[in-house]
Design an enzyme around this catalytic site. Structure first.
Site, PDB file in Angstrom:
ATOM      1  NE  ARG A   1      -3.424  -0.003  -0.356  1.00 36.16           N
ATOM      2  CZ  ARG A   1      -3.889   0.239  -1.591  1.00 36.16           C
ATOM      3  NH1 ARG A   1      -3.769  -0.678  -2.542  1.00 36.16           N
ATOM      4  NH2 ARG A   1      -4.457   1.383  -1.887  1.00 36.16           N
ATOM      5  CB  ILE A   2       3.404   2.593   2.349  1.00 37.23           C
ATOM      6  CG1 ILE A   2       2.365   2.730   3.465  1.00 37.23           C
ATOM      7  CG2 ILE A   2       4.396   3.765   2.386  1.00 37.23           C
ATOM      8  CD1 ILE A   2       1.455   3.951   3.373  1.00 37.23           C
TER       9      ILE A   2
ATOM     10  CB  SER B   1       7.361   3.410   5.443  1.00 33.94           C
ATOM     11  OG  SER B   1       7.162   2.030   5.713  1.00 33.94           O
TER      12      SER B   1
ATOM     13  CB  SER C   1       3.229   6.121  12.670  1.00 41.96           C
ATOM     14  OG  SER C   1       2.726   7.062  13.610  1.00 41.96           O
ATOM     15  CB  CYS C   2      -0.206   7.449   8.878  1.00 40.06           C
ATOM     16  SG  CYS C   2      -0.925   5.992   9.660  1.00 40.06           S
TER      17      CYS C   2
ATOM     18  CG  HIS D   1      -5.596   3.014  10.993  1.00 34.80           C
ATOM     19  ND1 HIS D   1      -5.562   2.308   9.811  1.00 34.80           N
ATOM     20  CD2 HIS D   1      -4.483   3.783  11.006  1.00 34.80           C
ATOM     21  CE1 HIS D   1      -4.473   2.660   9.132  1.00 34.80           C
ATOM     22  NE2 HIS D   1      -3.802   3.555   9.833  1.00 34.80           N
TER      23      HIS D   1
ATOM     24  NE  ARG E   1      -5.040  -1.322  12.071  1.00 31.67           N
ATOM     25  CZ  ARG E   1      -4.230  -2.325  11.752  1.00 31.67           C
ATOM     26  NH1 ARG E   1      -4.698  -3.374  11.080  1.00 31.67           N
ATOM     27  NH2 ARG E   1      -2.958  -2.291  12.059  1.00 31.67           N
TER      28      ARG E   1
ATOM     29  CG  ASN F   1      -4.877   5.151   6.498  1.00 35.20           C
ATOM     30  OD1 ASN F   1      -6.044   5.566   6.581  1.00 35.20           O
ATOM     31  ND2 ASN F   1      -4.564   4.034   5.896  1.00 35.20           N
TER      32      ASN F   1
HETATM   33  N1  LIG Z   1      -0.933   1.358   5.172  1.00 32.89           N
HETATM   34  C1  LIG Z   1      -0.851   2.478   5.880  1.00 32.89           C
HETATM   35  O1  LIG Z   1      -1.818   3.210   6.040  1.00 32.89           O
HETATM   36  C2  LIG Z   1       0.473   2.889   6.474  1.00 32.89           C
HETATM   37  C3  LIG Z   1       0.666   4.236   6.811  1.00 32.89           C
HETATM   38  C4  LIG Z   1       1.892   4.644   7.324  1.00 32.89           C
HETATM   39  C5  LIG Z   1       2.895   3.717   7.516  1.00 32.89           C
HETATM   40  N2  LIG Z   1       2.672   2.407   7.201  1.00 32.89           N
HETATM   41  C6  LIG Z   1       3.766   1.460   7.435  1.00 32.89           C
HETATM   42  O2  LIG Z   1       4.339   1.108   6.172  1.00 32.89           O
HETATM   43  C7  LIG Z   1       4.782  -0.256   6.198  1.00 32.89           C
HETATM   44  C8  LIG Z   1       4.098  -1.029   5.078  1.00 32.89           C
HETATM   45  O3  LIG Z   1       2.696  -0.963   5.258  1.00 32.89           O
HETATM   46  P1  LIG Z   1       1.711  -1.333   4.055  1.00 32.89           P
HETATM   47  O4  LIG Z   1       0.355  -0.979   4.546  1.00 32.89           O
HETATM   48  O5  LIG Z   1       2.205  -0.752   2.776  1.00 32.89           O
HETATM   49  O6  LIG Z   1       1.872  -2.913   4.038  1.00 32.89           O
HETATM   50  P2  LIG Z   1       1.581  -3.933   2.811  1.00 32.89           P
HETATM   51  O7  LIG Z   1       0.480  -3.430   1.967  1.00 32.89           O
HETATM   52  O8  LIG Z   1       1.460  -5.277   3.435  1.00 32.89           O
HETATM   53  O9  LIG Z   1       2.929  -3.854   1.945  1.00 32.89           O
HETATM   54  C9  LIG Z   1       4.152  -4.402   2.345  1.00 32.89           C
HETATM   55  C10 LIG Z   1       4.792  -5.047   1.124  1.00 32.89           C
HETATM   56  O10 LIG Z   1       6.160  -5.353   1.400  1.00 32.89           O
HETATM   57  C11 LIG Z   1       6.420  -6.689   0.983  1.00 32.89           C
HETATM   58  N3  LIG Z   1       7.524  -7.255   1.758  1.00 32.89           N
HETATM   59  C12 LIG Z   1       7.467  -8.010   2.891  1.00 32.89           C
HETATM   60  N4  LIG Z   1       8.703  -8.346   3.283  1.00 32.89           N
HETATM   61  C13 LIG Z   1       9.561  -7.815   2.390  1.00 32.89           C
HETATM   62  C14 LIG Z   1      10.982  -7.807   2.276  1.00 32.89           C
HETATM   63  N5  LIG Z   1      11.754  -8.439   3.172  1.00 32.89           N
HETATM   64  N6  LIG Z   1      11.533  -7.146   1.234  1.00 32.89           N
HETATM   65  C15 LIG Z   1      10.766  -6.504   0.317  1.00 32.89           C
HETATM   66  N7  LIG Z   1       9.399  -6.470   0.381  1.00 32.89           N
HETATM   67  C16 LIG Z   1       8.821  -7.119   1.411  1.00 32.89           C
HETATM   68  C17 LIG Z   1       5.110  -7.403   1.230  1.00 32.89           C
HETATM   69  O11 LIG Z   1       5.075  -8.618   0.515  1.00 32.89           O
HETATM   70  P3  LIG Z   1       4.291  -9.894   1.165  1.00 32.89           P
HETATM   71  O12 LIG Z   1       2.874  -9.476   1.236  1.00 32.89           O
HETATM   72  O13 LIG Z   1       4.602 -10.980   0.205  1.00 32.89           O
HETATM   73  O14 LIG Z   1       4.903 -10.109   2.530  1.00 32.89           O
HETATM   74  C18 LIG Z   1       4.107  -6.370   0.748  1.00 32.89           C
HETATM   75  O15 LIG Z   1       3.907  -6.435  -0.640  1.00 32.89           O
HETATM   76  C19 LIG Z   1       4.437  -0.764   7.614  1.00 32.89           C
HETATM   77  O16 LIG Z   1       5.550  -0.583   8.443  1.00 32.89           O
HETATM   78  C20 LIG Z   1       3.319   0.161   8.057  1.00 32.89           C
HETATM   79  O17 LIG Z   1       3.238   0.286   9.465  1.00 32.89           O
HETATM   80  C21 LIG Z   1       1.502   1.988   6.664  1.00 32.89           C
END
Ligand SMILES: NC(=O)c1ccc[n+]([C@@H]2O[C@H](COP(=O)([O-])OP(=O)(O)OC[C@H]3O[C@@H](n4cnc5c(N)ncnc54)[C@H](OP(=O)(O)O)[C@@H]3O)[C@@H](O)[C@H]2O)c1
Length: 339
Positions: A11-12, A122, A153-154, A181, A236, A318
């Protein structure tokens, strides 16, 4: 030109790439690699179509192991470990760590050992990172010699500008925040096992689910004077995107609703222009989908109880707000390096 790589294209990671193409950044930032465990065809598909943010504004295709966006070719890797990619061959300035898999400085150091000069994380990450930045509040703390920086964080990006304004207006003695959230990818669609958190075993679409939050640690790191004074909790809810924080603050002196709203509106027009919004319209969360700001104050919901108890409602996208802040921090870091 800032040369970045994106690690983790979820997502990010995808929001960061898209924000770069939708925004005014392409003459300043070039994505020279993406690392994501998934295959390139799925990466392209999820770039082209997005349930939350709509279709990508440019043609997206695959050319061998490259994501092709318009004329741009971005090499993609599918590694799980930092040293499985030859980062040094990419002449990178910075890696944006968006996988969520590396929460410690040590994890970022693995990338540095593998040829990445700087890592922007992130998530809040461990306390031993060089700086934790809420853009608009403390980006001046980034120094040339820094190698691992967190974008917080967001929720921290949402709350800190508001606390900053309230501190200046009337002092904050203590308070609470309740984050509501939208769902995230660490939740299952129907009940499923989760290794660390029982609540994250429950179906995302059926329940309001209380979850842990590190927001109190984020506030402590950014505003140490409020350490231990703001209690934070989160839940959530079954929506795709956009979150809201219900903040209650005990102030040092009596204030009125007008005074509080005027101070926040002024900050939105001045100190936090482009990062904070202020509205008096009747909104629902979906209205803020794809909003690039860190926080939008809903002035219709501001309450003052008995002079010194202030209640505020703070909206934020977020995903999109946070992705735009990561790019802001990355650009600022580059400016620091060029001075
Ligand atoms: N979503 C939000 O609103 C938000 C806002 C601010 C900050 N964040 C932070 O941003 C981070 C990511 O969140 P997200 O929501 O984007 O999560 P997400 O949608 O699950 O995306 C994470 C991606 O990274 C991949 N990944 C996992 N392990 C990896 C590795 N070792 N090397 C490279 N890629 C890898 C995952 O693949 P797999 O699915 O195959 O594991 C997935 O495609 C978290 O720390 C979260 O707390 C999120």
């Amino acid at each position: 030109m800032l040369r970045i790589a994106i690690n983790g294209y979820g997502r990010i990671g995808r929001s960061v790439l898209r924000a770069l193409y939708e925004g005014d950044y392409r003459d300043q930032i070039k994505v020279v690699a993406i690392n994501e465990p998934s295959d390139i065809d799925t990466m392209a598909y999820l770039t082209r179509y997005d349930t939350t943010h709509g279709r990508f504004p440019r043609p997206v295709s695959v050319s061998e192991q490259h994501l092709q966006i318009g004329e741009d070719l971005i090499p993609c890797f599918h590694a799980h470990h930092a040293n499985d990619v030859d980062w040094s061959a990419l002449n990178l300035d910075m890696l944006l760590e968006c996988s969520g898999s590396f929460s410690e400085r040590a994890g970022a150091e693995d990338f540095i050992a593998a040829g990445v000069p700087r890592v922007l994380m992130s998530q809040p990450a461990s306390a031993d990172v060089d700086a934790t930045i809420v853009y608009g509040y403390n980006q001046s703390q980034i120094e040339q010699q820094h190698t691992v920086v967190s974008s917080a964080s967001c929720t921290t990006n949402c709350v800190i500008p508001v606390l900053d304004v309230m501190q200046a207006l009337c002092g904050v003695e203590h308070g609470t925040t309740q984050t509501v959230h939208s769902a995230m990818n660490d939740q299952p669609v129907i009940d499923a096992y989760h290794t660390k958190d029982l609540r994250l075993t429950r179906a995302a679409l059926s329940s309001v689910i209380p979850v842990d939050t590190g927001l109190d640690r984020g506030i402590t790191r950014l505003m140490p004077e409020l350490s231990g004074k703001i209690g934070c909790s989160a839940m959530r809810v079954p929506t795709l995107n956009v979150s809201v924080i219900d903040m209650v603050l005990r102030t040092s002196r009596p204030v009125t609703v007008d005074e509080v709203n005027t101070a926040l509106q002024d900050a939105a027009a001045d100190k936090y222009a482009g990062l904070m919004g202020f509205t008096q319209e009747a909104h629902a969360s979906v209205d803020f989908n794809h909003d690039p700001r860190s926080v939008i104050i809903d002035g219709t919901q501001t309450q003052v109880i008995d002079g010194r108890l202030v209640k505020l409602l703070c909206w934020f996208d977020n995903e999109w707000g946070y992705a735009n802040r990561m790019l802001d921090v990355a650009k600022h870091w580059q400016r620091v390096l060029n001075t």
